[in-house]
Design a protein around this motif. Structure first.
Motif, PDB file in Angstrom:
ATOM      1  N   MET A  64      -8.467 -33.688 -31.878  1.00 27.92           N
ATOM      2  CA  MET A  64      -9.808 -33.592 -32.482  1.00 27.92           C
ATOM      3  C   MET A  64      -9.693 -32.254 -32.770  1.00 27.92           C
ATOM      4  N   THR A  65     -11.040 -32.264 -33.458  1.00 22.69           N
ATOM      5  CA  THR A  65     -11.094 -30.424 -35.082  1.00 22.69           C
ATOM      6  C   THR A  65     -12.684 -31.141 -34.331  1.00 22.69           C
ATOM      7  N   ASP A  66     -13.018 -29.596 -34.638  1.00 22.50           N
ATOM      8  CA  ASP A  66     -14.289 -29.264 -34.052  1.00 22.50           C
ATOM      9  C   ASP A  66     -14.307 -28.828 -35.575  1.00 22.50           C
ATOM     10  N   ASP A  67     -14.341 -29.459 -36.419  1.00 25.97           N
ATOM     11  CA  ASP A  67     -13.969 -28.775 -38.276  1.00 25.97           C
ATOM     12  C   ASP A  67     -14.375 -30.778 -38.485  1.00 25.97           C
ATOM     13  N   PRO A  68     -15.781 -31.003 -39.204  1.00 25.35           N
ATOM     14  CA  PRO A  68     -16.429 -31.599 -39.206  1.00 25.35           C
ATOM     15  C   PRO A  68     -15.500 -32.588 -40.675  1.00 25.35           C
ATOM     16  N   ARG A  69     -15.367 -31.497 -41.597  1.00 21.97           N
ATOM     17  CA  ARG A  69     -14.252 -31.801 -42.881  1.00 21.97           C
ATOM     18  C   ARG A  69     -12.564 -32.035 -42.319  1.00 21.97           C
ATOM     19  N   ALA A  70     -12.399 -31.670 -41.171  1.00 25.46           N
ATOM     20  CA  ALA A  70     -11.256 -31.994 -40.981  1.00 25.46           C
ATOM     21  C   ALA A  70     -11.210 -33.538 -40.357  1.00 25.46           C
ATOM     22  N   LEU A  71     -12.562 -33.899 -39.390  1.00 22.69           N
ATOM     23  CA  LEU A  71     -12.204 -35.187 -39.309  1.00 22.69           C
ATOM     24  C   LEU A  71     -11.261 -36.519 -40.447  1.00 22.69           C
ATOM     25  N   ARG A  72     -10.453 -37.599 -39.698  1.00 17.55           N
ATOM     26  CA  ARG A  72      -9.294 -38.389 -40.434  1.00 17.55           C
ATOM     27  C   ARG A  72      -9.884 -39.624 -39.597  1.00 17.55           C
ATOM     28  N   PRO A  73      -9.680 -40.644 -40.303  1.00 17.38           N
ATOM     29  CA  PRO A  73      -9.456 -42.085 -39.218  1.00 17.38           C
ATOM     30  C   PRO A  73      -8.963 -42.420 -37.956  1.00 17.38           C
ATOM     31  N   ALA A  74      -7.777 -42.123 -38.484  1.00 19.22           N
ATOM     32  CA  ALA A  74      -7.446 -41.982 -36.741  1.00 19.22           C
ATOM     33  C   ALA A  74      -7.769 -40.910 -35.797  1.00 19.22           C
ATOM     34  N   ASP A  75      -8.588 -40.187 -35.997  1.00 14.59           N
ATOM     35  CA  ASP A  75     -10.035 -39.433 -35.189  1.00 14.59           C
ATOM     36  C   ASP A  75     -10.721 -40.688 -34.456  1.00 14.59           C
ATOM     37  N   PHE A  76     -10.428 -41.799 -35.289  1.00 13.41           N
ATOM     38  CA  PHE A  76     -12.376 -42.605 -34.630  1.00 13.41           C
ATOM     39  C   PHE A  76     -11.567 -44.058 -33.396  1.00 13.41           C
ATOM     40  N   PRO A  77     -12.142 -44.163 -32.210  1.00  9.08           N
ATOM     41  CA  PRO A  77     -11.278 -45.289 -32.002  1.00  9.08           C
ATOM     42  C   PRO A  77     -11.963 -47.055 -32.498  1.00  9.08           C
ATOM     43  N   VAL A  78     -12.936 -46.509 -33.510  1.00 10.35           N
ATOM     44  CA  VAL A  78     -13.532 -47.299 -34.297  1.00 10.35           C
ATOM     45  C   VAL A  78     -13.651 -47.548 -35.328  1.00 10.35           C
ATOM     46  N   LEU A  79     -13.258 -48.416 -36.489  1.00  5.65           N
ATOM     47  CA  LEU A  79     -13.245 -48.120 -37.742  1.00  5.65           C
ATOM     48  C   LEU A  79     -14.188 -49.050 -38.183  1.00  5.65           C
ATOM     49  N   ARG A  80     -14.795 -49.332 -39.335  1.00  2.92           N
ATOM     50  CA  ARG A  80     -15.546 -50.961 -39.797  1.00  2.92           C
ATOM     51  C   ARG A  80     -16.237 -50.455 -41.239  1.00  2.92           C
ATOM     52  N   LYS A  81     -15.865 -51.531 -41.705  1.00  3.30           N
ATOM     53  CA  LYS A  81     -16.066 -50.687 -43.369  1.00  3.30           C
ATOM     54  C   LYS A  81     -17.104 -51.865 -43.935  1.00  3.30           C
ATOM     55  N   ILE A  82     -17.742 -50.934 -44.513  1.00  3.42           N
ATOM     56  CA  ILE A  82     -18.639 -51.563 -45.048  1.00  3.42           C
ATOM     57  C   ILE A  82     -18.933 -50.946 -46.851  1.00  3.42           C
ATOM     58  N   PRO A  83     -19.582 -52.554 -47.643  1.00  2.80           N
ATOM     59  CA  PRO A  83     -19.931 -52.131 -48.627  1.00  2.80           C
ATOM     60  C   PRO A  83     -20.425 -51.069 -49.136  1.00  2.80           C
ATOM     61  N   THR A  84     -20.902 -50.603 -50.569  1.00  7.25           N
ATOM     62  CA  THR A  84     -21.865 -50.158 -50.662  1.00  7.25           C
ATOM     63  C   THR A  84     -22.303 -50.936 -52.040  1.00  7.25           C
ATOM     64  N   ARG A  85     -23.292 -50.917 -51.996  1.00  6.83           N
ATOM     65  CA  ARG A  85     -24.464 -52.236 -53.259  1.00  6.83           C
ATOM     66  C   ARG A  85     -24.617 -51.402 -54.488  1.00  6.83           C
ATOM     67  N   TRP A  86     -24.991 -51.423 -55.531  1.00  9.10           N
ATOM     68  CA  TRP A  86     -25.374 -50.981 -56.972  1.00  9.10           C
ATOM     69  C   TRP A  86     -26.603 -50.189 -56.117  1.00  9.10           C
ATOM     70  N   ALA A  87     -27.951 -50.816 -55.933  1.00  9.91           N
ATOM     71  CA  ALA A  87     -28.921 -49.921 -55.510  1.00  9.91           C
ATOM     72  C   ALA A  87     -28.886 -49.008 -54.396  1.00  9.91           C
ATOM     73  N   ASP A  88     -27.590 -49.289 -53.726  1.00  6.76           N
ATOM     74  CA  ASP A  88     -27.228 -47.455 -52.542  1.00  6.76           C
ATOM     75  C   ASP A  88     -27.282 -46.809 -53.872  1.00  6.76           C
ATOM     76  N   ASP A  89     -27.191 -46.802 -54.989  1.00  2.00           N
ATOM     77  CA  ASP A  89     -26.728 -45.431 -55.744  1.00  2.00           C
ATOM     78  C   ASP A  89     -28.342 -44.869 -56.671  1.00  2.00           C
ATOM     79  N   ASP A  90     -28.502 -43.508 -57.045  1.00  2.00           N
ATOM     80  CA  ASP A  90     -29.735 -42.499 -57.187  1.00  2.00           C
ATOM     81  C   ASP A  90     -29.622 -43.195 -58.591  1.00  2.00           C
ATOM     82  N   THR A  91     -30.717 -42.011 -59.147  1.00  2.00           N
ATOM     83  CA  THR A  91     -30.266 -41.551 -60.365  1.00  2.00           C
ATOM     84  C   THR A  91     -29.008 -40.834 -60.661  1.00  2.00           C
TER      85      THR A  91
END
Length: 144
Positions: A1-28
């Motif tokens: 595990m790293t202290d640098d958040p930019r170095a985080l990878r999915p393997a660093d997390f015991p829980v992974l969840r898929k979340i779809p984006t929606r058309w309305a999530d994009d802003d101007t």
């Protein structure tokens, strides 16, 4: 595990969840608005708590109030990407839980990383109470 958040990878997390984006999530500006990142954190945490514990957290006598959040942004997310939310529990206290989260877009580098703190309170009095036992069991399985 790293202290640098930019170095985080999915393997660093015991829980992974898929979340779809929606058309309305994009802003101007053509990317997912910053407020949506916080909604994804909330969705990841509460969806996982419900699924992992088998308990609808909305029906417990204790309510997990969000008392602290933070988010660092590293890359844009855009509709229609499916986001992978990484979640791990950093600390379980008497009445509080600290989560570490990251959102991954099309690769294994985080688009955003954040922190999310729940404090459990009595639904009626709003005074702190211990983390419900039904949740404490699953929270300890997702510890860092």
């Amino acid at each position: 595990m790293t202290d640098d958040p930019r170095a985080l990878r999915p393997a660093d997390f015991p829980v992974l969840r898929k979340i779809p984006t929606r058309w309305a999530d994009d802003d101007t500006y053509g990317h997912v608005n910053n407020v949506v990142h916080y909604a994804m954190f909330d969705t990841a945490v509460n969806g996982w708590l419900i699924e992992a514990s088998g308990v609808d957290v909305r029906e417990l006598p204790a309510v997990g109030l969000v008392v602290e959040t933070s988010c660092q942004y590293f890359a844009e997310l855009r509709f229609p990407v499916i986001v992978t939310a990484g979640l791990r529990v950093e600390h379980v206290g008497t009445s509080s839980v600290v989560y570490r989260l990251a959102l991954f877009g099309d690769g294994d580098k985080p688009a955003a990383a954040g922190r999310f703190v729940h404090v459990y309170v009595d639904r009626l009095t709003r005074r702190p109470v211990p983390v419900p036992d039904q949740l404490r069991t699953v929270l300890t399985r997702a510890r860092a």
